[in-house]
Design an enzyme around this catalytic site. Structure first.
Site, short mmCIF file in Angstrom:
data_model
loop_
_atom_site.label_atom_id
_atom_site.label_comp_id
_atom_site.label_asym_id
_atom_site.label_seq_id
_atom_site.Cartn_x
_atom_site.Cartn_y
_atom_site.Cartn_z
CD GLU A 94 -29.52 -41.87 62.04
OE1 GLU A 94 -28.33 -42.08 62.17
OE2 GLU A 94 -29.99 -41.10 61.19
CB CYS A 107 -37.94 -37.34 59.30
SG CYS A 107 -37.09 -38.25 58.02
CB CYS A 114 -31.58 -48.52 52.48
SG CYS A 114 -32.50 -48.33 50.93
CB CYS A 118 -28.21 -44.06 46.92
SG CYS A 118 -29.85 -44.53 46.36
CB CYS A 121 -27.79 -42.41 50.76
SG CYS A 121 -28.87 -42.91 52.11
CD GLU A 173 -37.97 -46.84 48.33
OE1 GLU A 173 -37.27 -45.82 48.22
OE2 GLU A 173 -39.22 -46.82 48.18
CB CYS A 346 -31.55 -40.65 56.07
SG CYS A 346 -31.05 -41.29 54.49
#
Ligand code: SAH
Ligand code: SF4
Length: 354
Positions: A94, A107, A114, A118, A121, A173, A346
């Site tokens: 995205e 962005c 990832c 986390c 997220c 990341e 995100c």
């Protein structure tokens, strides 16, 4: 297209060497680079000042487009647009375009998924698939830049209506994909092409200490944002699992060195979660942690995700948190939830589709 060259994956020097190996004169690299990153063409046929044979050869040996838009959502106020792209191998990422005051910001994602994971997220919850290439990162910016150019009906990007800022805050990341991320930054910055100033580029990291140290030694100085979210290791180990590898004392030491070596102010991102990290005592600790560091805290309202149990803090708790930081003379801003209605947090659009 396994044997073809992804042209956007080449640095300027690599493009120059390729064209040289084809027996082209040195100025061709500038021409092709200008078509790609200044005129923003998406097709070799549009490179009008190149000889026909060269255009044909480029078309046979290389390709330009790797992203296919699959879905788009626009916020109610029309200022935020999020696009889901398919990559050539079928993976999806995205990117978000935001108009805010005079800024036109893209962005971008740097990885598919990832590996940090986390728990608050959406990207972190979706697991990790692979790194993006430099070209895949750059192309996300070109996509929106082309649309802006189309909106104006102009043939060049220097109309004052191009992309003004790029933030590396999408999926992934960036400092765990350092090479490709840095190459993408250099390509966007390159003066003969896109020419985006380093000060208009911001990289957000969850705290990959060796990556922060490496950034501080780069020639180009981009803006640095560090996603902190907790003032103690105990809590941060839970919210940001990478904290176990790079605990707060190491992260803060790297940040202090970064600020000293570059003279730049770091932004600390802190997503306020009700009853988790938003107490007055936690604000006091955060203030102490950041004492003496040239920095700025950005309090973000949490975007609730489907799978996560975390909820955003109340407005009252957020204000009290902010007041405590300001009492300790730490510059603080509070981001208003932008694009919440289109799940601009995100990884959220991708999650919905899957
Ligand atoms: N991996 C990097 C960059 C991508 S995430 C990083 O973590 O910094 C970009 C920002 O979005 C980070 O500050 C991250 O903490 C924040 N974020 C992720 N999920 C969120 C959510 N559900 N609500 C609010 N912010 C979120
Ligand atoms: Fe990865 Fe950043 Fe999401 Fe954490 S917040 S899982 S580091 S993208």
């Amino acid at each position: 297209m396994p044997d073809k060259i992804a042209l956007l994956d080449l640095t300027y020097a690599q493009l120059r060497d390729l064209l040289k190996s084809w027996g082209e004169p040195p100025f061709r690299a500038d021409q092709v680079w200008g078509w790609l990153y200044r005129s923003l063409v998406s097709d070799f046929d549009q490179m009008r000042n190149l000889p026909k044979e060269l255009r044909t050869r480029l078309d046979e040996a290389a390709y330009l487009q790797t992203l296919t838009p699959l879905a788009e959502s626009v916020s109610a106020d029309g200022l935020t647009r999020k696009v889901l792209f398919a990559l050539q191998d079928g993976e999806t990422i995205e990117s978000v375009f935001m108009r805010y005051e005079r800024r036109r910001t893209v962005c971008v994602s740097t990885q598919v998924g990832c590996p940090v994971g986390c728990p608050f997220c959406a990207t972190g919850q979706s697991g990790f698939r692979r790194n993006l290439t430099a070209g895949e990162i750059v192309e996300q910016v070109l996509y929106f830049a082309r649309q802006l150019m189309g909106d104006k009906g102009k043939g060049e990007k220097d109309t004052g209506e191009g992309i003004s800022n790029v933030v590396l805050m999408g999926m992934g990341e960036p400092l765990l994909n350092y090479e490709a991320t840095w190459q993408a930054i250099e390509t966007l910055n390159e003066a003969k092409g896109f020419g985006l100033g380093a000060r208009r580029i911001t990289l957000s990291t969850v705290g990959v200490v060796p990556g922060i140290r490496r950034l501080s030694r780069e020639q180009l100085q981009v803006g640095l944002a560090v996603s902190l979210h907790a003032p103690t290791d105990r809590l941060r180990n839970k919210l940001v699992p990478l904290n176990r590898r790079y605990p707060l004392h190491r992260l803060m030491a790297a940040c202090r060195d970064y600020a000293q070596e570059t003279g730049r102010r770091i932004t600390f991102e802190y997503a306020l979660m009700e009853g988790i990290n938003d107490s007055l005592e936690q604000a006091q600790r955060l203030g102490r942690l950041l004492q003496g560091l040239t920095c700025h805290v950005n309090l973000i309202p949490l975007n609730p995700t489907v799978e996560s149990p975390y909820q955003p803090s109340s407005h009252k708790a957020a204000l009290a948190f902010r007041r405590e930081l300001e009492r300790q003379k730490i510059p603080t801003t509070m981001r208003v939830g932008r694009g919440v209605d289109i799940q601009a947090g995100c990884g959220q659009l991708r999650g919905k589709r899957e």
